[in-house]
Design an enzyme around this catalytic site. Sequence first.
Site, PDB file in Angstrom:
ATOM      1  N   CYS A 124       0.807  -1.220   0.000  1.00  0.00           N
ATOM      2  CA  CYS A 124       0.000   0.000   0.000  1.00  0.00           C
ATOM      3  C   CYS A 124       0.843   1.274   0.000  1.00  0.00           C
ATOM      4  CB  CYS A 124      -0.914   0.022   1.219  1.00  0.00           C
ATOM      5  SG  CYS A 124      -2.052  -1.376   1.306  1.00  0.00           S
ATOM      6  N   HIS A 134      -9.055   3.098  -2.542  1.00  0.00           N
ATOM      7  CA  HIS A 134      -7.660   2.838  -2.165  1.00  0.00           C
ATOM      8  C   HIS A 134      -7.035   1.889  -3.180  1.00  0.00           C
ATOM      9  CE1 HIS A 134      -4.097   1.708  -0.106  1.00  0.00           C
ATOM     10  NE2 HIS A 134      -4.585   0.750   0.662  1.00  0.00           N
ATOM     11  N   CYS A 188      -0.934   2.452   6.930  1.00  0.00           N
ATOM     12  CA  CYS A 188      -0.518   1.101   7.271  1.00  0.00           C
ATOM     13  C   CYS A 188      -0.150   0.363   5.991  1.00  0.00           C
ATOM     14  CB  CYS A 188      -1.620   0.365   8.029  1.00  0.00           C
ATOM     15  SG  CYS A 188      -3.160   0.133   7.121  1.00  0.00           S
ATOM     16  N   GLY A 210       0.648  -3.643   4.217  1.00  0.00           N
ATOM     17  CA  GLY A 210       0.510  -5.080   4.345  1.00  0.00           C
ATOM     18  C   GLY A 210       1.812  -5.775   4.721  1.00  0.00           C
TER      19      GLY A 210
END
Length: 397
Positions: free
Chosen positions: A92, A345, A376, A378
């Site tokens: 991300c 997203h 955050c 992954g």
Amino acid sequence: MRTVAFVEGVRTPFGKAGDKGIYANTRADDLVVKVIRELLRRHPELPPERVDDVAIAATTQTGDQGLTIGRTAALLAGLPKSVPGFAVDRMCAGAMTAVTSVASGIGFGAYDIAIAGGVEHMGRHPMGEGVDPNPRIIADKLVDPTALVMGQTAENVHDRFPAITKQRADAYAARSQERYADAVKAGKIGPELVPVATRHPELGWGLATEDEPPRPGTTVEALANLKTPFRPHGRVTAGNSAGLNDGATGAILADEEIAHELGLPVAMRLVGYAFAGVEPEVMGIGPLPATEKVLARTGLSISDIGLFEINEAFAVQVLAFLDHFGIDADDPRVNPWGGAIACGHPLASSGVRLMTQLSRQFAEHPEVRYGMTTMCIGIGMGGTVIWENPNHHGSTK
């Protein structure tokens, strides 16, 4: 070290992933090309040959998101063949890492100007497509098996912080939708969007000019009735999470003195950044140590931050951050124009969306000196970047 300037960021409208999404028949690399061309179109004062590198992120680097997309997209966008490029993957935080990578090069003196961004076409390339995780990751109990399913990691964060109830998550999600809708009506979201020609096999050609995922009028009552797909009687739903999306982002970064020489605007200055690791099964808490680290490195405190752009992968993850730092969930400094729960997203592209929105908020708030973009990541990570507002009367230059 030289001062790194964020000149401007743009993005495509974000679409819903899948056969019915606006980009179902659009290539991922063409989305990136559109973004790069738009940056150059908006800044004719930037000679294309002065771009020293192009860093483009993608989480799933295959198909039309593969083949060193930073280089191929630069060529397709019409940049001179002398301009190199590379690809980035930090899930991300891909676009965020693309920015911090080229920004480090600018600060060190290896670059004067660079383009950084990201793309994700989750309709063509679902997260994890074609990967082959080493079985020892699970067999040797390096991580909990839930670490590889992002929705389950969000449920795990709920477990770790029982005070963050489903009701609080739903309330936050509804507020994100409302703030996004208000920002669109006020014209705050829109100027950064690049219209994209789209094609449908039956309907023909179209033009994407606005985000597809938002659900205006979302209420807490409606969210309360949604299914919890990751756990029976769980707390994570499609309504309090970001969806599966397609889209691309890009930004120009430059040495501030070079920017002034060329007449490029300076929308933000980089102050510092940090990435940190956490247990993969609770990857949503990654922004906490990343933020603590960058605050310590820059000598700032959380009270110095006047605007926050926090990626809303899941409502619970945002609330964990806010609770940790003692910030109210409805604080007007936090995601004032809504977030990913509303607009979407597209994984590796989202970091530059956060930066682009922060840069435009800075222009409206000269009373704010410092802002933060954080997310955050992954497999158990977090990333945070602190920026300075050049419009602030107390800024360094």
